[in-house]
Design a protein around this motif. Sequence first.
Motif, mmCIF file in Angstrom:
data_model
loop_
_atom_site.group_PDB
_atom_site.id
_atom_site.type_symbol
_atom_site.label_atom_id
_atom_site.label_comp_id
_atom_site.label_asym_id
_atom_site.label_seq_id
_atom_site.Cartn_x
_atom_site.Cartn_y
_atom_site.Cartn_z
ATOM 1 N N PRO A 90 0.873 -1.039 -0.278
ATOM 2 C CA PRO A 90 -0.488 -0.170 0.314
ATOM 3 C C PRO A 90 0.927 1.245 0.222
ATOM 4 O O PRO A 90 1.810 1.756 0.823
ATOM 5 N N LEU B 40 -0.317 2.058 -9.913
ATOM 6 C CA LEU B 40 -0.427 0.896 -9.550
ATOM 7 C C LEU B 40 1.086 1.126 -10.577
ATOM 8 O O LEU B 40 1.119 1.648 -11.492
ATOM 9 N N ASN C 208 -8.110 -5.248 -11.372
ATOM 10 C CA ASN C 208 -8.556 -3.647 -10.794
ATOM 11 C C ASN C 208 -8.803 -2.499 -10.240
ATOM 12 O O ASN C 208 -8.446 -0.926 -10.481
ATOM 13 N N ALA D 149 -5.439 2.062 -10.732
ATOM 14 C CA ALA D 149 -6.742 1.334 -10.204
ATOM 15 C C ALA D 149 -7.662 2.609 -9.851
ATOM 16 O O ALA D 149 -7.493 3.688 -10.067
ATOM 17 N N VAL E 242 -4.234 2.732 -3.384
ATOM 18 C CA VAL E 242 -4.477 1.143 -3.324
ATOM 19 C C VAL E 242 -3.958 1.695 -1.309
ATOM 20 O O VAL E 242 -2.567 2.195 -0.722
ATOM 21 N N ARG F 200 -2.364 -3.979 1.095
ATOM 22 C CA ARG F 200 -1.649 -4.731 -0.030
ATOM 23 C C ARG F 200 -2.567 -5.258 -1.434
ATOM 24 O O ARG F 200 -3.427 -5.960 -1.412
ATOM 25 N N ASP F 201 -2.000 -5.527 -2.663
ATOM 26 C CA ASP F 201 -2.693 -5.208 -4.204
ATOM 27 C C ASP F 201 -2.611 -6.573 -4.639
ATOM 28 O O ASP F 201 -1.312 -6.538 -5.168
#
Length: 656
Positions: A284, A290, A302, A313, A317, A320-321
């Motif tokens: 994050p 991204l 996403n 995104a 963010v 955690r992605d």
Amino acid sequence: MREGEIQLNRANLASLIAVLALLIVPHGDHLPWWLIGVLGLLFSWRLFLISIQGRLPPSWLLLPFTVSLIIGVYVEFKTLFGRTGGVALLSVLIGLKLMETRGRRDALLLVFLGYFLVVTNFLFSQSFAMAVYLLLIVTVITALLVGWNSVGWNRLEGFSPLTHLVTAGKLLLQAVPLMVLLFVFFPRIEGPLWRLPQDRSSAKGGLADSMSPGSFSNLSQSDEVAFRVEFLGTVPPHGALYWRGPVFEQYDGTTWSQIPLGSEPPAPVEGIGPAVQYQLTLEPHQRPWLLALDAPAQSPGNGRISDRMQAVANGPVVKRDRYALASWLDYRMGKQQATLMLQRSLLLPRGNPKARALAAGWKALPPAQRVTAALAYYDSQPFTYTLQPPLYQGDAIDRFLFEGRQGFCEHYAGSFVFLMRAAGVPARVVGGYQGGELNPAGNYLIVRQADAHAWAEVWLEGRGWQRIDPTATVAPDRVDLGLARSVAQSESLPMMVRVDANWLRGVRLGLDAAVNAWNQWIIGYTPDQQMKLLRQLGISNLASYQFVAWFLGMIMAMTLPLAAWLLWHLRGPNPPPEVKAWRSFCHKLEKAGVEVRPSEPPLALSQRACAALPEHAEAIATIIGQYLALRYLGEASAEGIVQLKQQIAAFKPRRT
């Protein structure tokens, strides 16, 4: 203290206070300083009273103090609920409860609150380190419960921490199978844990939404992980790893910044060769972009690809992605571009006359040769790539290009774009990361904040946007080998960025592999991942009969063997053969109508049985005499046991 309740000894109380304090310590980052001071005062005061065996404060003093603290929490957080406000209130109540805890009943209440406090830590961090830390604390809390339910728990000489810890560890290990089952099958929900309202997250380190002198050189001092990447195939060479982030198009003489993203579709990209497939786990950073390998060939699930070819995104963010992407390493981008964007890419503020004069001398050349001329200037002058460049003020571009000639990537990218715009070539700065470190323990790439990098893009008619990295002209090792190989050994770099091979580095990479596995398999076990697993088991949805059958079947598969094992071990020791024969004899007597009383001696049973079965009196007396000799007179032998079994087998009374 309640009548009849035994007072806790000093060891029990001190252990309880230590455990609760260790549970509150991780909350120190988000609790106000005054509340931390109050909690420290309460815990220290209680420890002091234990040491001197002093009297606890009276209720008339604690009550107004409690009300004041609750009001203070409300004023600080504007609520008594939510994530931070609720944890603050719980911590205050635990600290105040300590001031009236004397016996085991109050201590047990604090222990159960301690278990709840364990869970509250996961509201703020689900990291691997936090999980290990809290597992150790849970083991200690459980050991306290084990100790307080042991014989002599209130005696100081009976306090055995190691024994209780071992027992607690065994109990927790027995709970692991059920824990795994619930983790895999229990329905998972999206959003905040338990649907508690989330407080505003504080901004974390990483790429900023603007670039000014020092932005990237400051990041080079951080070895925090920005993201991790798993490639579906061969890892590309280091020099091809340009991770595209924010695009900076506006310059005010000091700072490069972004222009708000539009809704226009991205310029078409023509890939050369196959696209690279990979999965990226992004930490994050509180911003919407991204990271994608330049240039992305598809939109992430996403988010979308903006008109500046950056992955964006749907919102900041904040957690955690993990997303899958494909990118082309060799490409031709944007042969057609909006006129407004090209016009913006030529704008310059006033100032820097020397740089303008230098670029004006290239305007007679074709655009591609202007780019070559600019790179040749960097190559011909004594430029230095350094983490500690001087601060250029006033006409910063002129001072850098013609005087200091010491800079980091933001200096080279920014000055190159300035020269290109002054020469009439549309250009912009791209921020992101370059390179990464392959972790052999998990076969994935680690990209740290120290890998942050800035480069340039120029627009060439008929070819579109072309990536140009002027830093590679001055310090080619930065792109091909990484940051540590491109700066002097005397410059300060984080330990994990230095390339020196040592045992500590291997340990840290091994720990990072464990953290990555935790993130992928535990934190990354989303509702989508759960449904993907359940579909492989033939379960279409969580409300189906198949799900119930699998869930109950797994519980029975785990509990029935455990229950059988417990029953086998609880049945007691294996009785001697003469006792087994005696039980068989008693069973025959009961079938014949003679009651066998558990507390009755064999001789008394013999008298009653002979009276009830006079026709078998001689056999009964012989069998009981043989049993007494084998069991109590020390005459046990294999021959005697065989003889006893034969006598019992021949004994066949009829029910009267």
